[in-house]
Design a protein around this motif. Structure first.
Motif, PDB file in Angstrom:
ATOM      1  N   PRO A  77     -26.937  -1.915  22.136  1.00  0.00           N
ATOM      2  CA  PRO A  77     -28.196  -2.568  22.503  1.00  0.00           C
ATOM      3  C   PRO A  77     -28.177  -4.057  22.166  1.00  0.00           C
ATOM      4  O   PRO A  77     -28.737  -4.870  22.910  1.00  0.00           O
ATOM      5  CB  PRO A  77     -29.236  -1.823  21.657  1.00  0.00           C
ATOM      6  N   GLU A  78     -27.513  -4.419  21.066  1.00  0.00           N
ATOM      7  CA  GLU A  78     -27.447  -5.825  20.662  1.00  0.00           C
ATOM      8  C   GLU A  78     -26.653  -6.651  21.674  1.00  0.00           C
ATOM      9  O   GLU A  78     -27.028  -7.790  21.999  1.00  0.00           O
ATOM     10  CB  GLU A  78     -26.806  -5.943  19.271  1.00  0.00           C
ATOM     11  N   GLY A  79     -25.570  -6.066  22.184  1.00  0.00           N
ATOM     12  CA  GLY A  79     -24.790  -6.756  23.194  1.00  0.00           C
ATOM     13  C   GLY A  79     -25.592  -6.987  24.464  1.00  0.00           C
ATOM     14  O   GLY A  79     -25.511  -8.059  25.079  1.00  0.00           O
ATOM     15  N   PHE A  80     -26.380  -5.988  24.847  1.00  0.00           N
ATOM     16  CA  PHE A  80     -27.218  -6.123  26.043  1.00  0.00           C
ATOM     17  C   PHE A  80     -28.282  -7.199  25.836  1.00  0.00           C
ATOM     18  O   PHE A  80     -28.585  -7.967  26.753  1.00  0.00           O
ATOM     19  CB  PHE A  80     -27.876  -4.795  26.366  1.00  0.00           C
ATOM     20  N   HIS A  81     -28.827  -7.260  24.629  1.00  0.00           N
ATOM     21  CA  HIS A  81     -29.844  -8.270  24.326  1.00  0.00           C
ATOM     22  C   HIS A  81     -29.240  -9.676  24.387  1.00  0.00           C
ATOM     23  O   HIS A  81     -29.878 -10.610  24.890  1.00  0.00           O
ATOM     24  CB  HIS A  81     -30.444  -8.012  22.941  1.00  0.00           C
ATOM     25  N   ARG A  82     -28.007  -9.825  23.905  1.00  0.00           N
ATOM     26  CA  ARG A  82     -27.354 -11.139  23.888  1.00  0.00           C
ATOM     27  C   ARG A  82     -26.984 -11.604  25.292  1.00  0.00           C
ATOM     28  O   ARG A  82     -27.169 -12.767  25.642  1.00  0.00           O
ATOM     29  CB  ARG A  82     -26.084 -11.102  23.024  1.00  0.00           C
ATOM     30  N   ASP A  83     -26.430 -10.694  26.095  1.00  0.00           N
ATOM     31  CA  ASP A  83     -25.907 -11.109  27.394  1.00  0.00           C
ATOM     32  C   ASP A  83     -26.059  -9.976  28.408  1.00  0.00           C
ATOM     33  O   ASP A  83     -25.084  -9.284  28.748  1.00  0.00           O
ATOM     34  CB  ASP A  83     -24.435 -11.504  27.260  1.00  0.00           C
ATOM     35  N   PRO A  84     -27.279  -9.764  28.910  1.00  0.00           N
ATOM     36  CA  PRO A  84     -27.486  -8.669  29.865  1.00  0.00           C
ATOM     37  C   PRO A  84     -26.682  -8.827  31.146  1.00  0.00           C
ATOM     38  O   PRO A  84     -26.280  -7.830  31.758  1.00  0.00           O
ATOM     39  CB  PRO A  84     -28.997  -8.706  30.135  1.00  0.00           C
ATOM     40  N   ASP A  85     -26.423 -10.062  31.565  1.00  0.00           N
ATOM     41  CA  ASP A  85     -25.632 -10.265  32.783  1.00  0.00           C
ATOM     42  C   ASP A  85     -24.229  -9.693  32.619  1.00  0.00           C
ATOM     43  O   ASP A  85     -23.693  -9.050  33.538  1.00  0.00           O
ATOM     44  CB  ASP A  85     -25.549 -11.757  33.127  1.00  0.00           C
ATOM     45  N   LEU A  86     -23.617  -9.940  31.456  1.00  0.00           N
ATOM     46  CA  LEU A  86     -22.279  -9.417  31.192  1.00  0.00           C
ATOM     47  C   LEU A  86     -22.282  -7.895  31.198  1.00  0.00           C
ATOM     48  O   LEU A  86     -21.399  -7.267  31.787  1.00  0.00           O
ATOM     49  CB  LEU A  86     -21.775  -9.925  29.840  1.00  0.00           C
ATOM     50  N   VAL A  87     -23.267  -7.296  30.544  1.00  0.00           N
ATOM     51  CA  VAL A  87     -23.329  -5.838  30.453  1.00  0.00           C
ATOM     52  C   VAL A  87     -23.537  -5.223  31.833  1.00  0.00           C
ATOM     53  O   VAL A  87     -22.879  -4.234  32.187  1.00  0.00           O
ATOM     54  CB  VAL A  87     -24.439  -5.398  29.476  1.00  0.00           C
ATOM     55  N   HIS A  88     -24.436  -5.800  32.621  1.00  0.00           N
ATOM     56  CA  HIS A  88     -24.637  -5.277  33.977  1.00  0.00           C
ATOM     57  C   HIS A  88     -23.357  -5.399  34.803  1.00  0.00           C
ATOM     58  O   HIS A  88     -23.000  -4.468  35.545  1.00  0.00           O
ATOM     59  CB  HIS A  88     -25.782  -6.017  34.670  1.00  0.00           C
ATOM     60  N   ALA A  89     -22.650  -6.520  34.680  1.00  0.00           N
ATOM     61  CA  ALA A  89     -21.413  -6.701  35.439  1.00  0.00           C
ATOM     62  C   ALA A  89     -20.378  -5.652  35.025  1.00  0.00           C
ATOM     63  O   ALA A  89     -19.659  -5.097  35.879  1.00  0.00           O
ATOM     64  CB  ALA A  89     -20.865  -8.108  35.223  1.00  0.00           C
ATOM     65  N   ALA A 133     -10.351  -2.589  27.760  1.00  0.00           N
ATOM     66  CA  ALA A 133      -9.442  -3.496  27.063  1.00  0.00           C
ATOM     67  C   ALA A 133      -9.837  -4.954  27.266  1.00  0.00           C
ATOM     68  O   ALA A 133      -9.418  -5.828  26.497  1.00  0.00           O
ATOM     69  CB  ALA A 133      -8.009  -3.278  27.548  1.00  0.00           C
ATOM     70  N   GLN A 134     -10.653  -5.223  28.271  1.00  0.00           N
ATOM     71  CA  GLN A 134     -11.045  -6.590  28.580  1.00  0.00           C
ATOM     72  C   GLN A 134     -12.314  -7.022  27.858  1.00  0.00           C
ATOM     73  O   GLN A 134     -12.714  -8.184  27.941  1.00  0.00           O
ATOM     74  CB  GLN A 134     -11.252  -6.729  30.088  1.00  0.00           C
ATOM     75  N   HIS A 135     -12.951  -6.106  27.160  1.00  0.00           N
ATOM     76  CA  HIS A 135     -14.225  -6.415  26.510  1.00  0.00           C
ATOM     77  C   HIS A 135     -14.281  -5.775  25.129  1.00  0.00           C
ATOM     78  O   HIS A 135     -13.694  -4.719  24.886  1.00  0.00           O
ATOM     79  CB  HIS A 135     -15.400  -5.878  27.342  1.00  0.00           C
ATOM     80  N   ARG A 136     -15.028  -6.393  24.247  1.00  0.00           N
ATOM     81  CA  ARG A 136     -15.316  -5.784  22.952  1.00  0.00           C
ATOM     82  C   ARG A 136     -16.443  -4.775  23.130  1.00  0.00           C
ATOM     83  O   ARG A 136     -17.421  -5.045  23.850  1.00  0.00           O
ATOM     84  CB  ARG A 136     -15.743  -6.836  21.929  1.00  0.00           C
ATOM     85  N   ILE A 137     -16.308  -3.626  22.480  1.00  0.00           N
ATOM     86  CA  ILE A 137     -17.350  -2.605  22.549  1.00  0.00           C
ATOM     87  C   ILE A 137     -18.695  -3.183  22.132  1.00  0.00           C
ATOM     88  O   ILE A 137     -19.736  -2.890  22.730  1.00  0.00           O
ATOM     89  CB  ILE A 137     -16.967  -1.392  21.688  1.00  0.00           C
ATOM     90  N   GLU A 138     -18.674  -4.056  21.113  1.00  0.00           N
ATOM     91  CA  GLU A 138     -19.928  -4.640  20.614  1.00  0.00           C
ATOM     92  C   GLU A 138     -20.651  -5.467  21.674  1.00  0.00           C
ATOM     93  O   GLU A 138     -21.868  -5.636  21.619  1.00  0.00           O
ATOM     94  CB  GLU A 138     -19.647  -5.528  19.396  1.00  0.00           C
ATOM     95  N   ASP A 139     -19.886  -5.971  22.642  1.00  0.00           N
ATOM     96  CA  ASP A 139     -20.485  -6.833  23.662  1.00  0.00           C
ATOM     97  C   ASP A 139     -21.054  -6.065  24.850  1.00  0.00           C
ATOM     98  O   ASP A 139     -21.999  -6.541  25.489  1.00  0.00           O
ATOM     99  CB  ASP A 139     -19.444  -7.836  24.179  1.00  0.00           C
ATOM    100  N   VAL A 140     -20.472  -4.890  25.153  1.00  0.00           N
ATOM    101  CA  VAL A 140     -20.871  -4.196  26.383  1.00  0.00           C
ATOM    102  C   VAL A 140     -21.407  -2.783  26.161  1.00  0.00           C
ATOM    103  O   VAL A 140     -21.868  -2.151  27.111  1.00  0.00           O
ATOM    104  CB  VAL A 140     -19.703  -4.135  27.397  1.00  0.00           C
ATOM    105  N   ALA A 141     -21.364  -2.284  24.939  1.00  0.00           N
ATOM    106  CA  ALA A 141     -21.779  -0.900  24.717  1.00  0.00           C
ATOM    107  C   ALA A 141     -22.668  -0.749  23.499  1.00  0.00           C
ATOM    108  O   ALA A 141     -22.631   0.267  22.808  1.00  0.00           O
ATOM    109  CB  ALA A 141     -20.553   0.002  24.576  1.00  0.00           C
TER     110      ALA A 141
END
Length: 232
Positions: free
Chosen positions: A41-53, A31-39
């Motif tokens: 490949p494009e989200g990982f490319h944009r902000d890998p630090d966020l995805v790893h966190a 609920a704290q994140h958009r699926i597009e941002d953390v789930a």
């Protein structure tokens, strides 16, 4: 049938009572994140630090979680049923194995796995992954969680379809029926002659495809179903 082949699909609903939230839970990690941002490949490319966190937090939750009565019941089914029992899980938490199940296919990967995006090498993930981590095989700084994201092909699909074709009984437990290709598994199994049953907290979007249904908390209905199957 004592020697029938049972193929079981499990989704997030089976782990919810172990404290691991589903996509649709309010107030949880999702609920704290958009699926597009953390789930994706494009989200990982944009902000890998966020995805790893995000996945570090999920990995920590998963490591602390314990199997519930539904996981334990399925492990019992595998151990005591005379025929083959296969679990295909959409979950990445590893609770089926913690409960004692051995015949498990993780179609969406696992939180305790790491993957190199350069050479496809896989290894056990540390508790905390970082963008600067390098692959132990090729040394490239392109490590990511070994998770199947939206837009990627789930793992083991050829093997999964073969199992569905050979199933005598197909059960879907705790899955919404909204994510493909898993949402179509009931149709694949039914086309091959399998009896189908949905065990869920509430009817899924695919409920009309099942020959039999049972609704309620997974920790209540799954142990009861397993006991009934073992008594047949």
């Amino acid at each position: 049938m004592q020697n029938e082949k049972i193929v079981i699909l499990t989704g997030a609903g089976i782990s919810a009572e172990s404290g691991l939230g589903t996509f649709r839970d309010e107030g949880g990690l999702w609920a704290q994140h958009r699926i597009e941002d953390v789930a994706t490949p494009e989200g990982f490319h944009r902000d890998p630090d966020l995805v790893h966190a995000f996945y570090n937090a999920r990995r920590q939750q998963s490591a602390a979680a314990t199997p519930n009565a539904a996981h334990i019941a399925l492990a019992r089914l595998e151990k005591e049923h005379a025929g083959e029992v296969l679990i295909i899980t959409q979950n990445v938490d590893g609770l089926h194995e913690k409960a004692g199940s051995k015949n498990v296919l993780h179609m969406h990967g696992r939180l305790d796995g790491a993957l190199c995006a350069t050479c496809d090498h896989r290894w056990t993930a540390p508790p905390e992954m970082r963008t600067s981590d390098t692959c132990p095989n090729c040394s490239a700084p392109t490590t990511r969680p070994d998770i199947v994201w939206f837009g990627e092909m789930p793992y083991d699909m050829d093997e999964i379809w073969q199992h569905l074709e050979g199933a005598d009984l197909f059960a879907a437990i705790g899955t919404s029926g909204e994510v493909y290709p898993a949402a179509a598994f009931v149709q694949d199994a039914k086309a091959s002659g399998a009896h189908t049953i949905e065990l869920n907290l509430a009817p899924s979007s695919r409920v009309s495809d099942f020959a039999e249904t049972c609704f309620g908390p997974a920790t209540e209905i799954v142990p009861l179903w397993v006991t009934q199957e073992l008594a047949r």
